[in-house]
Scaffold this motif. Sequence first.
Motif, PDB file in Angstrom:
ATOM      1  N   ALA A 177       0.588  42.951  26.544  1.00  0.00           N
ATOM      2  CA  ALA A 177      -0.657  42.694  26.949  1.00  0.00           C
ATOM      3  C   ALA A 177      -1.354  41.680  26.220  1.00  0.00           C
ATOM      4  CB  ALA A 177      -1.326  43.938  26.624  1.00  0.00           C
ATOM      5  N   GLY A 178      -0.821  40.454  26.002  1.00  0.00           N
ATOM      6  CA  GLY A 178      -1.628  39.606  25.163  1.00  0.00           C
ATOM      7  C   GLY A 178      -2.418  38.741  26.238  1.00  0.00           C
ATOM      8  N   MET A 179      -3.439  37.813  25.659  1.00  0.00           N
ATOM      9  CA  MET A 179      -4.180  36.986  26.601  1.00  0.00           C
ATOM     10  C   MET A 179      -3.782  35.168  26.126  1.00  0.00           C
ATOM     11  SD  MET A 179      -6.534  35.417  28.344  1.00  0.00           S
ATOM     12  CE  MET A 179      -7.397  36.969  29.157  1.00  0.00           C
ATOM     13  N   LEU A 180      -3.274  34.922  26.912  1.00  0.00           N
ATOM     14  CA  LEU A 180      -2.853  33.371  26.631  1.00  0.00           C
ATOM     15  C   LEU A 180      -3.817  32.399  26.979  1.00  0.00           C
ATOM     16  CD1 LEU A 180      -0.550  31.134  25.680  1.00  0.00           C
ATOM     17  CD2 LEU A 180       0.518  31.506  27.970  1.00  0.00           C
ATOM     18  N   ALA A 181      -4.062  31.307  26.419  1.00  0.00           N
ATOM     19  CA  ALA A 181      -5.080  30.361  26.723  1.00  0.00           C
ATOM     20  C   ALA A 181      -4.496  28.985  26.222  1.00  0.00           C
ATOM     21  CB  ALA A 181      -6.329  30.447  26.358  1.00  0.00           C
ATOM     22  N   ARG A 182      -4.858  27.800  26.989  1.00  0.00           N
ATOM     23  CA  ARG A 182      -4.473  26.632  26.371  1.00  0.00           C
ATOM     24  C   ARG A 182      -5.780  26.142  25.325  1.00  0.00           C
ATOM     25  NH1 ARG A 182      -3.710  20.565  29.365  1.00  0.00           N
ATOM     26  NH2 ARG A 182      -2.950  19.544  27.486  1.00  0.00           N
ATOM     27  N   TYR A 183      -5.276  25.931  24.184  1.00  0.00           N
ATOM     28  CA  TYR A 183      -6.322  25.628  23.177  1.00  0.00           C
ATOM     29  C   TYR A 183      -6.835  24.393  22.853  1.00  0.00           C
ATOM     30  CZ  TYR A 183      -8.611  26.833  18.762  1.00  0.00           C
ATOM     31  OH  TYR A 183      -9.785  26.963  17.812  1.00  0.00           O
ATOM     32  N   GLY A 184      -5.793  23.437  23.602  1.00  0.00           N
ATOM     33  CA  GLY A 184      -6.286  22.048  23.480  1.00  0.00           C
ATOM     34  C   GLY A 184      -5.096  21.180  23.393  1.00  0.00           C
ATOM     35  N   VAL A 191      -3.785  39.521  20.941  1.00  0.00           N
ATOM     36  CA  VAL A 191      -3.392  40.504  21.344  1.00  0.00           C
ATOM     37  C   VAL A 191      -4.086  41.702  20.723  1.00  0.00           C
ATOM     38  CG1 VAL A 191      -1.106  41.973  21.389  1.00  0.00           C
ATOM     39  CG2 VAL A 191      -0.909  39.576  21.313  1.00  0.00           C
ATOM     40  N   PRO A 192      -4.765  42.543  21.454  1.00  0.00           N
ATOM     41  CA  PRO A 192      -5.588  43.640  20.956  1.00  0.00           C
ATOM     42  C   PRO A 192      -4.836  44.885  20.664  1.00  0.00           C
ATOM     43  CG  PRO A 192      -5.844  43.393  23.131  1.00  0.00           C
ATOM     44  CD  PRO A 192      -5.237  42.030  23.004  1.00  0.00           C
ATOM     45  N   ASP A 193      -5.346  45.648  19.655  1.00  0.00           N
ATOM     46  CA  ASP A 193      -4.861  46.904  19.306  1.00  0.00           C
ATOM     47  C   ASP A 193      -3.166  46.876  19.262  1.00  0.00           C
ATOM     48  OD1 ASP A 193      -4.498  49.686  18.972  1.00  0.00           O
ATOM     49  OD2 ASP A 193      -4.846  50.232  20.982  1.00  0.00           O
ATOM     50  N   SER A 221      -7.039  47.233  15.940  1.00  0.00           N
ATOM     51  CA  SER A 221      -6.379  46.009  15.479  1.00  0.00           C
ATOM     52  C   SER A 221      -6.583  45.045  16.216  1.00  0.00           C
ATOM     53  CB  SER A 221      -5.045  46.150  14.759  1.00  0.00           C
ATOM     54  OG  SER A 221      -4.456  46.578  15.975  1.00  0.00           O
ATOM     55  N   LEU A 222      -6.337  43.639  15.682  1.00  0.00           N
ATOM     56  CA  LEU A 222      -6.357  42.410  16.653  1.00  0.00           C
ATOM     57  C   LEU A 222      -5.412  41.353  15.911  1.00  0.00           C
ATOM     58  CD1 LEU A 222      -7.356  40.657  18.850  1.00  0.00           C
ATOM     59  CD2 LEU A 222      -9.258  39.909  17.277  1.00  0.00           C
ATOM     60  N   TYR A 272     -13.740  41.680  21.157  1.00  0.00           N
ATOM     61  CA  TYR A 272     -13.757  41.912  19.848  1.00  0.00           C
ATOM     62  C   TYR A 272     -14.972  42.943  19.448  1.00  0.00           C
ATOM     63  CZ  TYR A 272     -13.456  40.700  14.816  1.00  0.00           C
ATOM     64  OH  TYR A 272     -13.413  40.923  13.396  1.00  0.00           O
ATOM     65  N   GLU A 273     -15.729  43.004  20.094  1.00  0.00           N
ATOM     66  CA  GLU A 273     -16.790  43.976  19.945  1.00  0.00           C
ATOM     67  C   GLU A 273     -16.382  45.321  20.087  1.00  0.00           C
ATOM     68  OE1 GLU A 273     -20.241  42.785  22.351  1.00  0.00           O
ATOM     69  OE2 GLU A 273     -20.757  40.988  20.977  1.00  0.00           O
ATOM     70  N   ASN A 274     -15.583  45.379  21.466  1.00  0.00           N
ATOM     71  CA  ASN A 274     -15.169  46.468  21.865  1.00  0.00           C
ATOM     72  C   ASN A 274     -13.990  47.094  20.644  1.00  0.00           C
ATOM     73  OD1 ASN A 274     -14.512  48.958  23.590  1.00  0.00           O
ATOM     74  ND2 ASN A 274     -12.678  48.118  23.996  1.00  0.00           N
ATOM     75  N   LEU A 275     -13.576  46.382  20.132  1.00  0.00           N
ATOM     76  CA  LEU A 275     -12.211  46.556  19.050  1.00  0.00           C
ATOM     77  C   LEU A 275     -12.798  47.085  17.804  1.00  0.00           C
ATOM     78  CD1 LEU A 275      -9.584  43.527  19.804  1.00  0.00           C
ATOM     79  CD2 LEU A 275      -9.371  45.970  20.305  1.00  0.00           C
ATOM     80  N   ALA A 276     -14.114  46.332  17.456  1.00  0.00           N
ATOM     81  CA  ALA A 276     -14.849  46.611  16.312  1.00  0.00           C
ATOM     82  C   ALA A 276     -15.378  48.034  16.503  1.00  0.00           C
ATOM     83  CB  ALA A 276     -15.666  45.586  15.974  1.00  0.00           C
TER      84      ALA A 276
END
Length: 564
Positions: free
Chosen positions: A469-476, A484-486, A427-428, A418-422
């Motif tokens: 190019a999305g980052m998938l994770a188990r949230y709970g 998905v950045p950019d 976009s995010l 997020y710091e790099n995107l900012a």
Amino acid sequence: MSAEYFFRIPRFQKLGVRLNIILLGTIIFFLVSSGYGIWTLQQQSAQFKAVTQTYYERAMLAAELSRDAELIATQAMEQSVTQKLGNIDTTILQADFTRIFTVAREKLTAETTEEVETLAEIDRLTSPYFGQLILFYQLSERQQRLELDMDSLNRARQQIIKPLLNIDFSSAPSRFSNLAVSYSHSSQAYLEASSPGLIARRQSQLKQLQERLMSIEGLTVNQQETRNALIDNILQTVSLKNQLHKTNLETLSAMRTTRLYAQRLSSVCYDFYLMVKNRAEQASLQHSQLIERVNIQIALFSAAFLGLIGLAYWFIHHFIVRRLNHLSAVMQKHAMGSPEPIPQSGHDEITVIGKTFAQFVQANNVAHEETQNARKIAEQANQQLRELNTHLNQQNNTDELTQIPNRRYFFNWLQASYENLAEHNSSLGILMIDIDWFKSFNDHYGHQAGDECLRHVAHLLQHVSKDYAGMLARYGGEEFIVAVPDVTINALDELGRTLLSAIDSANIAHGYTPFHHVTISVGAAYLEQANLDMPVERLISRADQALYEAKSKGRSQIAHYIHD
């Protein structure tokens, strides 16, 4: 002057004596250096065992304790909701939870004052934490029993007014029946009221209807009994509603307190894990430094050893003539790596020198071979240590059930991205994903089938997310999250619908949903330009709101929350 006197040579000036002294010193140096090398390797082996068997084992146990602290609260709340009340004993439940945590805790030992204090803090938090869990379960049990009592009262009221529903309300004698039915319906409306103002109005309406019902005269005995039973039922209903409302508030309060204790205990356990991990890293660093020192010492010993060889070579070359010329040439060949047969014929000092040098060459070859083997063993130990570090990091960052990134790794990755995107005003997009009616799936098919369903869904989501190019994770639980950045808003919507289609196409059987197969709901939140003034947690919260909207609209769909 006799020949004997002429040829007599002082003992320490004899060539053989001098050569023997030099060779003896060389051999002693070789034995000392070899013994030191063996002792050093033993030290390396002992330290490597300490690193692998002590520090990293304690680090894994500390990580297990931290994970247990997070999972116990979730398991307890899930059991309190999904299992029947009559089949669970709170004492047994507390013993089960305490045993899970205690088994992991008893395996841990403290080696520093800081670790002792941290373990003491864990022990201090353990008792109130499990006590709060049991309180939450008891309140949940009480709430469910009150709801069962409310259902019983509602059924009893329906039985009371059932004979009155078939009466013609347009006739004069039906005034009692009309008021009784209205009184019953008003009580139901009172139960459905939620705001304080509406509850007060419905209570007033009930009181007026009760007074009107009591004012009717000339009732038969059967009608009087019906009236008294109905009024008693509704009064009990009003009282029970108040108790249920109070219990709801107490249950929510206990749940919040339980979560707070769980967070505090998990935080302390994680702090202990970090301490143990740091000590393991320090031990690993010390091991690496020891290996570096050993390499330097081996180089110094080798240089000294070569120096002694050079000294012996110089002595022989300087003092020995004629017959030693050939031996000198042979020794030069050996020094240059082109060995030739060493002359050992004769019975004089030159013969002794030749034989001694032959033994020396053989010992040198053995020492070289042992040194190479020692280096190979050290390299293998370093490789095993690196593999152990990689495996430990992977366990900390991967969800154990689905084998996809876990929530902790996702947030670490997202904060860095997020710091790099900012910085580049990119976009995010965030997608919150929830498996629809998953509780029903677990209730009817069992938790093992539920775990298999989670793994199957996670695999499908990960396969689709990689294409975007999305980052998938188990949230709970049954929730997943994709960042998905950019990305454009259209591409984010396309990804969400592709995920819906992928799960639908999988056709995972689920006979307890309107669709008869497993579906998902997706909440999307989009940020046109990332900036540090807009916390990424707020974007995740908006995606969660969008997911709630998708759920409320019937599930198996995508809902958007768009922010420029």
